[in-house]
Design a protein around this motif. Structure first.
Motif: not given
Length: 309
Positions: A115-117, A134-140, A252-255, A257-265
């Motif tokens: 999800v880019p945005a 996979t979500m970034g800080r800006q994703s929702q 993530v709190a709901q359980g 499987t989510v990865e942080k986009l920022e962890d893979d530049q």
């Protein structure tokens, strides 16, 4: 990777007759980069211009017509390599989302969503049918509670059920309150209550099943986890707004499987480059919806002359 401003400057400085080729060259570069980075997986971008255009809802939302686009775009792909789906949508028809999910899952050995945005409503439903998100800080993501159209008005299915529940409780407590509630309950009608409850049950049950079949597959409590997560996303009484932001931390709190986009530049730069490129295309063309594949196949929905932009 270039920033949005870099891409826009490149696009603006490209002579008009060459702009289409520039878009295609950049698309091939970025899609190919995502595919290689993900181990040769197939890549599809499904996006709509809901942030750029005031277009009729069917032009930007998830509809049954979209299955034609997915069928066209995946033609010729090696389905055994799995699918990385970049998703940017305001949502749409839950029945259409079900058709898309069941079709893609019948073809690809694995499906991941990035999800880019924004992937809201029915877009969230599709995301919850993946193996991972996979979500970034800006994703929702967003709530999946259904919205009903009645008399040209859109209303929350949960709101309809809650209103009838409140009316029943107040009338049982004080029969005189029936006079106050009569105009409201009569305007809604019992059939709407049944439809609203059925719509809520449909979305929640379907998403719970998808979660237990795929994202939570192998977990000893997969069914229970799926039901709990689906209930949370469907709980409009908690979310208060159908457009409420559900960010990475809440997912993530709901359980999930989510990865942080920022962890893979490198992946982040490629994904955002695809997203920025599609934003430029939406802003400088009549396109309102795009389904594009790493195999070079494209499907596009355009505004007709005279339609709002």
């Amino acid at each position: 990777m270039p920033s949005w401003n870099d891409l826009l400057e490149e696009f603006s400085s490209t002579p008009d007759p060459q702009k289409s080729q520039w878009i295609e060259d950049r698309r091939a570069e970025f899609f190919g980069g995502v595919s290689r980075h993900q181990g040769g997986r197939n890549v599809i971008f499904y996006g709509a211009a809901f942030l750029q255009k005031q277009a009729p809802a069917p032009m930007v939302s998830i509809t049954h017509e979209d299955i034609n686009g997915f069928m066209s775009v995946i033609y010729g792909m090696d389905w055994s390599k799995g699918l990385t789906l970049l998703l940017h949508t305001p949502g749409g028809n839950p029945n259409a989302a079900q058709t898309i999910v069941e079709y893609l899952r019948s073809k690809f050995a694995s499906v991941e969503v990035i999800v880019p945005a924004l992937a809201m409503s029915a877009g969230t439903m599709i995301s919850l049918a993946s193996d991972k998100i996979t979500m970034g800080r800006q994703s929702q993501l967003g709530p999946i509670d259904p919205q009903l159209t009645v008399g040209g008005r859109t209303m929350s299915a949960r709101g309809v059920v809650d209103q009838f529940t409140r009316a029943s409780a107040e009338i049982l407590k004080n029969p005189a309150a029936a006079h106050v509630w009569a105009p409201i309950t009569q305007s809604l009608g019992p059939a709407l209550l049944a439809d609203a409850q059925a719509a809520l049950d449909y979305s929640e049950t379907m998403v719970a099943e998808w979660l237990s079949r795929w994202m939570f597959s192998g977990d000893a409590d997969a069914v229970a986890k799926g039901k709990a997560v689906a209930k949370h996303f469907n709980d409009a009484s908690t979310h208060k707004s159908h457009g409420r932001r559900i960010d990475l931390a809440e997912a993530v709190a709901q359980g999930l499987t989510v990865e942080k986009l920022e962890d893979d530049q490198p992946l982040q730069e490629l994904v955002l480059s695809v997203y920025h490129l599609m934003t430029i295309l939406f802003e400088h063309s009549p396109a309102t919806k795009l389904i594009m594949g790493s195999n070079g196949h494209n499907w596009m929905k355009n505004l007709a002359p005279g339609e709002a932009a």
